[in-house]
Design an enzyme around this catalytic site. Structure first.
Site, short mmCIF file in Angstrom:
data_model
loop_
_atom_site.label_atom_id
_atom_site.label_comp_id
_atom_site.label_asym_id
_atom_site.label_seq_id
_atom_site.Cartn_x
_atom_site.Cartn_y
_atom_site.Cartn_z
CB SER A 40 -3.69 -12.61 2.12
OG SER A 40 -4.80 -11.28 2.16
CE LYS B 200 -2.05 -11.78 -3.34
NZ LYS B 200 -2.10 -12.04 -1.37
CB SER C 291 -5.59 -10.95 -1.07
OG SER C 291 -4.15 -11.19 -0.66
#
Lengths: 485, 500
Positions: free
Chosen positions: A171, A72, A147
């Site tokens: 997330s 990420k 996210s």
């Protein structure tokens, strides 16, 4: 990438056959051609890393030798642009690796790229990214969740083998649910946060994502452990003590699940989601894992508490982005204060600005006691609720749907922040309490995956992993994602 | 605070009920005897620590190029986290205990949020509620005798970076930032408003500095080692704060200036507004920085990256590491060496001087040593603005010359000259004595000189015989002049009386 079905274990054959370079370059090719927009940065140097493995220039050891990992884009990677999906950090290349990146590299893992996300991890759809939304690999008109939407989509689509996500209010689990993969959010403190670009420091964790519980577990085990650079991290020895304390407590009894039914009554929860989760509970019951309906009295206060704490911390954590020595800057000569505000005005997106402003307000003189302190009190009450119920009912895990809805359409909720925040109802209390939890696929509806959340006691990841393994072994829902490879 | 059965993940906060709401401080206690009320906030850079407060960067940057002592943590790079330097906390605890403060059971760091170019994270890690220690005291000597100054609190925080303006603040088109200082460990010591004059403020600072030197936690000679914010108000009037003064003398001067300014405003019936001011050391005046309305709301909240600490457990161990402090040493000197109170006070105000005295007293009569060190050596050092270690007057040299003095081989006057020359030139005492003729003239030689003077000054001799004492002084002066000060006046008088 059909070969990815066999996971990390199967990748050893690829390495042993000297096909690492070929596999990695095919993978890069696949990512380049993908419509999903799962990656912000694709790391072509991964092919060189793979070549070295095939040539025998790298020691043939490590639990992840050659395994392509997606990271990420809010986790610092030395020499690789790390943007948090924000214009503010475009062009920022960290001079250091996050501790967990060092650990993955030490095990031979290859970073294939940096994945898309909601800007600064603020969102549940990956639509607030400065680099455009990521698409759901099951249906491209749907959001992948967020996210960590880029990481989830990449794993589901076979654009990497495993991925790292971060979980502040769901997330890791939300996009894992929407993309039909496994996502583990560990106990706060199990995994070092050093190098994770902070959003809500007291809440967020780095978690692992994969298509099988075993692979997600392998990655989690590698990244766990005390880091002297993160004072909130805990040693594996101390964790072992905590686990053993629970064991002596109640040995040789049936595993037991708590079902948080008081949260299921809300009419807004998708019926298909509820049905799938109940079916999974019945299935586990058939497999000898009994269940009990439970309530957590203060859980309805979790969302406001979470948003106040996370936004307050965000307002402080994001203060460092002023354009002084990295990232976005202006080519104008202004006073320092005008420069700061202009850079922050232009560099941050709407959702980020909204949360920074609300957090700033919540911490202001006169409001601190009314909002922030009250939110902390609620947090303590929720921690106690969880501890009490685990103890009283002798539970191994608490089960809820991961998300109250199936993946929604792109653009469907982006202009309704309150409704978007409400979709975190099942995931957020877990972050407030710092507990471990994971998502596993437990059904499908309209061709879209449905995820179930297993919540564990602090530092007792093995409890929920064991139950997830039993479920994974005895059902076929989780394996369905391989059809996307 | 929680048992193992129910592990609580978040231990960053004390029991929430304990977290006080932020209340305005109580109004200052006012002493009706004085119309000036002063309180100080002193920032002490713990520069004797090896590494910075939250990272491994070295603290010895003072002679280095800018931005050479930095890392992701003190640069505040995204993703970096603070890892607390435990030794800094230990230093802080020692200072707190030396100031007779009470340690809090639990101590907690807070974020102080504000934007400024010297603050790379957009917040400073500091303390707020739950500082390291509270409620201490320091005894100072004022013109009216001993006085206790209460200490409100002692807390730890990080130093911001340093801003530099080439060619001066008003002229430079840009600001340069040197992050070498960023993350340096600072101790903030806050007094109660117990000081009643600028002079008392200076006395307090001198005493504090002496205690800090005793504890060996900082090198006060390094730039920025001690920075003081001084608060002043007249009884019943508004309070102003003069920020960032770097010397004790500066504090006294700034406060004197403020005191006069307040009084003048009061005479004109102008209300004194709460404001923050800057002291311009060159011009000796204070300048308005900002008014109360412009003050920042720092939005303090507990620092989530640093867990709560139970420092009380360290207390006994650290208390044992605290050396004898100035007040105790003074008492001991009086008792053990039988020296005068003011000599003991002077000697013990500087740890290096106190140690120097003790070494010398092993070989020299302590009262003689005390008198020479306190009355002469200290004055000469102050005049040159150096400390004893920087001077050339080693304890060994001092012992050598004091031995000669005690034997009567050097006169008082020449001792002073000798001390000065050793300090300035660093030469051997014996060499100077020989070259400058400081050695006392032998008895035979004095006698010759006395006889010569009697012979050459018949008029004065006659006057003396007529009981004119001034004549004797005149004759003594003549002998002293001929011996170039190398004879003892008392001895000369005796000889003159004997031979006239």
């Amino acid at each position: 990438m059909k070969s990815f079905k066999r996971g990390i274990e199967g990748f050893k054959d690829i390495v042993n056959n000297g096909e690492t370079e070929e596999t990695i370059s095919k993978l890069i090719d696949k990512i380049n051609k993908s419509r999903l927009n799962a990656f912000i940065t694709i790391r072509k140097e991964a092919i060189e890393d793979a070549k070295k493995i095939d040539k025998g220039e790298v020691e043939r050891k490590g639990r992840l030798l050659g395994v392509p990992i997606a990271v990420k884009d809010n986790i610092s990677t030395k020499g690789i642009e790390t943007t948090c999906a924000s214009k503010m950090l475009k062009g920022y290349i960290p001079p250091f690796d996050a501790t967990i990146i060092e650990k993955l590299k030490r095990e031979g893992g290859i970073i294939i790229g940096k994945t898309n996300m909601d800007e600064f991890a603020m969102g549940s759809t990956t639509e607030t990214s400065f680099f455009g939304p990521t698409l759901n690999p099951w249906k491209n008109d749907r959001v992948p969740g967020g996210s960590s939407g880029g990481s989830a989509a990449a794993v589901a689509a076979g654009e990497c083998m495993v991925a790292l996500g971060t979980d502040t209010g769901g997330s890791v689990r939300c996009p894992s649910s929407f993309c039909g993969i496994i996502g583990i959010k560990p106990t706060y403190g199990l995994v070092s946060r050093y190098g994770l670009i902070a959003y809500a420091s007291s809440i967020e964790c780095i978690g692992s994502m994969a298509t099988s519980i075993k692979d997600a577990e392998t990655v989690l085990n590698i990244i766990s452990g005390k880091d002297p650079k993160d004072s909130t991290s805990i040693s594996l020895e101390d964790r072992e003590k905590i686990i053993n304390n629970h064991k002596t407590d109640k040995s040789k009894r049936k595993k037991r699940i708590g079902v948080l039914t008081t949260l299921f009554n809300d009419n807004s929860i998708d019926k298909d989601v509820l049905n799938s989760v109940w079916n999974a509970i019945y299935k586990l019951d058939d497999l000898g894992i009994e269940y009990k309906e439970i309530d957590l009295p203060n859980i309805r206060y979790a969302l406001p508490s979470y948003y106040i704490i996370s936004m307050s911390e965000a307002s402080s954590n994001l203060a460092r982005f002023d354009g002084t020595h990295y990232g976005f800057s202006l080519d104008e000569e202004l006073n320092w204060d005008s420069t700061f505000s202009k850079i922050r005005k232009k560099g941050f997106g709407r959702e980020v600005k909204r949360r920074v402003l609300m957090g700033t307000f919540a911490l202001s003189a006169g409001y601190y006691g009314r909002y922030y302190l009250k939110a902390l009190k609620i947090r303590s009450m929720i921690i106690d609720d969880f501890n009490n119920i685990f103890d009283k009912e002798k539970l191994d895990t608490i089960v809820t749907p991961t998300m109250p809805y199936k993946p929604f359409r792109l653009g469907e909720k982006i202009d309704d922040p309150v409704s978007m925040y409400l979709s975190d109802i099942f995931t957020v209390p877990v972050n407030l309490a710092g507990l471990p939890s994971l998502n596993i696929t437990c059904g499908f509806s309209e061709g879209l995956p449905i995820g179930m959340q297993l919540i564990g006691k602090a530092f007792c990841e093995p409890d929920i992993i064991d139950i997830a393994k039993i479920y994974e072994l005895n059902t076929n829902y989780q394996k369905k994602v391989w059809e996307l490879f | 605070m929680h048992n193992d059965e129910k592990p609580r993940v978040f231990q960053s906060y004390p029991e929430i009920e304990d977290l006080p709401m932020h209340e305005n401080p109580q109004p200052n206690e006012i002493n009706p005897d004085s119309d000036v009320i002063i309180g100080l906030e002193i920032h002490v850079q713990l520069n004797k620590l090896k590494s910075k407060l939250f990272c491994g960067c070295s603290t010895s940057y003072h002679n280095s190029e800018p931005n050479t002592h930095t890392c992701p943590v003190c640069l505040g790079l995204p993703g970096s986290l603070p890892a607390l330097n435990k030794k800094a906390v230990e230093f802080g605890i020692k200072v707190a205990l030396a100031l007779e403060c009470k340690l809090l059971d639990q101590t907690l760091f807070y974020r102080k949020n504000y934007f400024y170019p010297d603050l790379p994270k957009g917040y400073q890690i500091s303390q707020y509620d739950f500082p390291l220690a509270k409620d201490g005291r320091v005894t100072i000597t004022t013109d009216a005798g001993e006085k206790v100054i209460r200490i409100n609190r002692v807390h730890i925080e990080e130093d911001p970076a340093k801003l530099m303006h080439i060619g001066g603040m008003g002229h430079s088109k840009y600001t340069l930032v040197d992050y070498n200082r960023s993350g340096m460990p600072l101790l903030e010591i806050v007094t109660e408003p117990d000081l009643r004059s600028p002079k008392e403020a200076r006395r307090f600072l001198d005493k504090l500095r002496s205690i800090l030197d005793y504890l060996d936690v900082f090198d006060g000679n390094l730039e920025g080692a001690m920075r003081i914010d001084a608060n002043i108000s007249l009884k019943g009037g508004g309070r102003t704060e003069v920020k960032n003064i770097s010397s004790h003398k500066g504090v006294e001067k700034a406060l004197l200036y403020e005191k006069t300014r307040h009084k003048n405003l009061r005479m004109k019936n102008i209300h004194i507004k709460r404001e923050t001011r800057h002291y311009d050391e060159q011009r000796g005046i204070t300048i308005l920085l900002r008014t109360k309305e412009e003050e920042e709301d720092y939005r303090y909240f507990p620092e989530p990256d640093i867990p709560l600490m139970n420092v009380k457990e360290w207390e006994t161990r650290l208390r044992n590491e605290i050396p004898e402090l100035p007040d105790a040493k003074r008492q001991r000197f009086i008792k053990e060496y039988g020296i005068k109170e003011e000599h003991a006070r002077s000697l013990t105000s500087d740890i290096a001087i106190a140690n120097y005295f003790e070494i010398i007293s092993k070989e020299i009569d302590p009262s003689v040593a005390a008198s020479w060190i306190a009355d002469v050596v200290k004055g000469e050092l102050n005049y040159r603005d150096i400390n004893i270690k920087e001077s050339n007057l080693t304890a060994d040299k001092m012992i050598r010359i004091l031995k000669k003095f005690v034997l009567g081989e050097i006169t008082d006057r020449n001792m002073v000259e000798l001390i000065r020359e050793i300090i300035d030139s660093g030469k051997d005492p014996e060499e100077i004595i020989k070259k400058r003729g400081f050695g006392k003239v032998g008895e035979d030689e004095v006698l010759l000189l006395v006889k010569k003077v009697i012979e050459e000054n018949p008029d004065a001799v006659k006057d003396y015989r007529n009981k004119n004492d001034k004549a004797l002084n005149y004759l003594v002066g003549k002998v002293m002049a001929l011996s170039k000060g190398r004879s003892d006046p008392k001895e000369v008088i005796n000889l003159l009386r004997k031979y006239i």
